[in-house]
Write a protein that holds these residues in place. Structure first.
Motif, PDB file in Angstrom:
ATOM      1  N   GLU A   1       0.838  -1.205   0.000  1.00 24.22           N
ATOM      2  CA  GLU A   1       0.000   0.000   0.000  1.00 24.22           C
ATOM      3  C   GLU A   1       0.877   1.261   0.000  1.00 24.22           C
ATOM      4  O   GLU A   1       0.588   2.228  -0.702  1.00 24.22           O
ATOM      5  CB  GLU A   1      -0.934   0.018   1.210  1.00 24.22           C
ATOM      6  CG  GLU A   1      -1.987  -1.066   1.219  1.00 24.22           C
ATOM      7  CD  GLU A   1      -3.016  -0.951   0.115  1.00 24.22           C
ATOM      8  OE1 GLU A   1      -3.119   0.105  -0.540  1.00 24.22           O
ATOM      9  OE2 GLU A   1      -3.735  -1.940  -0.091  1.00 24.22           O
TER      10      GLU A   1
ATOM     11  N   GLY B   1       1.113   3.726  -3.021  1.00 28.27           N
ATOM     12  CA  GLY B   1       0.736   5.101  -2.688  1.00 28.27           C
ATOM     13  C   GLY B   1       1.793   6.103  -3.126  1.00 28.27           C
ATOM     14  O   GLY B   1       1.479   7.166  -3.676  1.00 28.27           O
TER      15      GLY B   1
ATOM     16  N   ALA C   1       1.531   6.549  -6.785  1.00 29.27           N
ATOM     17  CA  ALA C   1       0.359   7.354  -7.136  1.00 29.27           C
ATOM     18  C   ALA C   1       0.553   8.823  -6.788  1.00 29.27           C
ATOM     19  O   ALA C   1       0.010   9.703  -7.477  1.00 29.27           O
ATOM     20  CB  ALA C   1      -0.882   6.804  -6.441  1.00 29.27           C
ATOM     21  N   GLN C   2       1.335   9.114  -5.764  1.00 29.21           N
ATOM     22  CA  GLN C   2       1.608  10.518  -5.436  1.00 29.21           C
ATOM     23  C   GLN C   2       2.284  11.240  -6.600  1.00 29.21           C
ATOM     24  O   GLN C   2       2.072  12.428  -6.801  1.00 29.21           O
ATOM     25  CB  GLN C   2       2.507  10.610  -4.191  1.00 29.21           C
ATOM     26  CG  GLN C   2       1.793  10.287  -2.901  1.00 29.21           C
ATOM     27  CD  GLN C   2       2.740  10.256  -1.702  1.00 29.21           C
ATOM     28  OE1 GLN C   2       3.889   9.829  -1.813  1.00 29.21           O
ATOM     29  NE2 GLN C   2       2.242  10.701  -0.557  1.00 29.21           N
TER      30      GLN C   2
ATOM     31  N   LYS D   1      -4.728  11.414  -5.824  1.00 27.04           N
ATOM     32  CA  LYS D   1      -3.499  11.867  -5.150  1.00 27.04           C
ATOM     33  C   LYS D   1      -3.714  11.988  -3.640  1.00 27.04           C
ATOM     34  O   LYS D   1      -2.863  11.572  -2.850  1.00 27.04           O
ATOM     35  CB  LYS D   1      -3.040  13.215  -5.704  1.00 27.04           C
ATOM     36  CG  LYS D   1      -2.231  13.113  -6.978  1.00 27.04           C
ATOM     37  CD  LYS D   1      -1.599  14.467  -7.290  1.00 27.04           C
ATOM     38  CE  LYS D   1      -0.900  14.459  -8.611  1.00 27.04           C
ATOM     39  NZ  LYS D   1       0.440  13.938  -8.584  1.00 27.04           N
TER      40      LYS D   1
ATOM     41  N   ALA E   1      -3.774   8.604  -2.158  1.00 30.07           N
ATOM     42  CA  ALA E   1      -2.415   8.064  -2.111  1.00 30.07           C
ATOM     43  C   ALA E   1      -1.653   8.619  -0.901  1.00 30.07           C
ATOM     44  O   ALA E   1      -0.924   7.878  -0.223  1.00 30.07           O
ATOM     45  CB  ALA E   1      -1.676   8.384  -3.410  1.00 30.07           C
TER      46      ALA E   1
ATOM     47  N   TYR F   1      -5.024   2.156 -10.645  1.00 29.57           N
ATOM     48  CA  TYR F   1      -4.662   2.311  -9.231  1.00 29.57           C
ATOM     49  C   TYR F   1      -5.902   2.183  -8.348  1.00 29.57           C
ATOM     50  O   TYR F   1      -5.884   1.465  -7.344  1.00 29.57           O
ATOM     51  CB  TYR F   1      -3.965   3.656  -8.994  1.00 29.57           C
ATOM     52  CG  TYR F   1      -3.683   3.936  -7.531  1.00 29.57           C
ATOM     53  CD1 TYR F   1      -2.654   3.269  -6.869  1.00 29.57           C
ATOM     54  CD2 TYR F   1      -4.441   4.853  -6.817  1.00 29.57           C
ATOM     55  CE1 TYR F   1      -2.394   3.512  -5.526  1.00 29.57           C
ATOM     56  CE2 TYR F   1      -4.190   5.105  -5.479  1.00 29.57           C
ATOM     57  CZ  TYR F   1      -3.168   4.430  -4.833  1.00 29.57           C
ATOM     58  OH  TYR F   1      -2.926   4.670  -3.501  1.00 29.57           O
TER      59      TYR F   1
ATOM     60  N   MET G   1      -6.681  -0.582  -5.502  1.00 31.03           N
ATOM     61  CA  MET G   1      -6.947  -0.198  -4.109  1.00 31.03           C
ATOM     62  C   MET G   1      -8.258  -0.788  -3.601  1.00 31.03           C
ATOM     63  O   MET G   1      -8.343  -1.218  -2.451  1.00 31.03           O
ATOM     64  CB  MET G   1      -6.974   1.333  -3.960  1.00 31.03           C
ATOM     65  CG  MET G   1      -5.615   1.997  -4.113  1.00 31.03           C
ATOM     66  SD  MET G   1      -4.406   1.482  -2.854  1.00 31.03           S
ATOM     67  CE  MET G   1      -3.489   0.225  -3.732  1.00 31.03           C
TER      68      MET G   1
END
Length: 194
Positions: free
Chosen positions: A69, A73, A76-77, A86, A89, A141, A145
């Motif tokens: 995760e 994350g 994804a940031q 964002k 994330a 993404y 998740m």
């Protein structure tokens, strides 16, 4: 004699890790190391493990998911184009990072070996996502998740019910509502992207 036994066990573990290292990922290595920490016959050599095999497996599974995760994350940031994605994330890196630290402290006290990196399946997901951009990244993404949080919530709920170790059980009980909040949030994002 104890020193010799300890040296043999360490040498065996090192050889086993080297010979299997190419075929095993970090989670499988952690699970294997935990299995060698037999509290009945090997405690002098390995220090033993203070929990049942099932509880140790929960700890490695939870750590593996948490590491994934955070890694996803962080990706994804930098790659997400949707502000909601964002923000989600950011929450993953913060919340799962904190949970990872809590679990690591419990594992250290119980002599449980945790994986140092996500397993091969999660690494593949990370590699696949890193090749995407824009809306394609956001959608993949978010889908990952939703799926990941459903699995993590099931794992935590099962541990909250079945763990024998009180600290691991308390960790599961405490963490499950946070993961439920994450799942609710990512489902809302998922629905808004349709």
């Amino acid at each position: 004699m104890k020193k010799l036994s300890f040296a043999i066990v360490i040498a065996f573990a090192a050889c086993a890790m080297q010979s299997c290292g190419g075929n095993k990922d970090a989670k499988e290595n952690a699970d294997s190391l935990n299995k060698t920490k037999d509290t009945t016959t090997n405690v002098a050599a390995t220090g033993g493990i203070a929990v049942t095999a099932e509880d140790a497996k929960f700890a490695t599974d939870a750590a593996n998911g948490g590491l994934a995760e955070v890694a996803l994350g962080k990706l994804a940031q930098t790659k997400a184009s949707n502000p909601q994605v964002k923000n989600f994330a950011d929450m993953m890196v913060t919340d799962h990072g904190k949970a990872n630290d809590e679990l690591a402290a419990i594992a250290k006290a119980k002599n449980i070996t945790l994986p140092a990196a996500p397993d091969a399946d999660h690494q593949k997901k990370l590699d696949d996502l890193s090749k995407l951009s824009g809306k394609d990244f956001d959608k993949a993404y978010v889908d990952a998740m939703v799926d990941g949080h459903k699995k993590t919530l099931d794992l935590l709920n099962m541990a909250a019910k079945d763990c024998k170790d009180s600290e691991l059980k308390a960790f599961a009980v405490k963490t499950a509502p946070v993961v439920q909040t994450h799942l609710d949030a990512i489902n809302k994002i998922h629905d808004s992207m349709k």
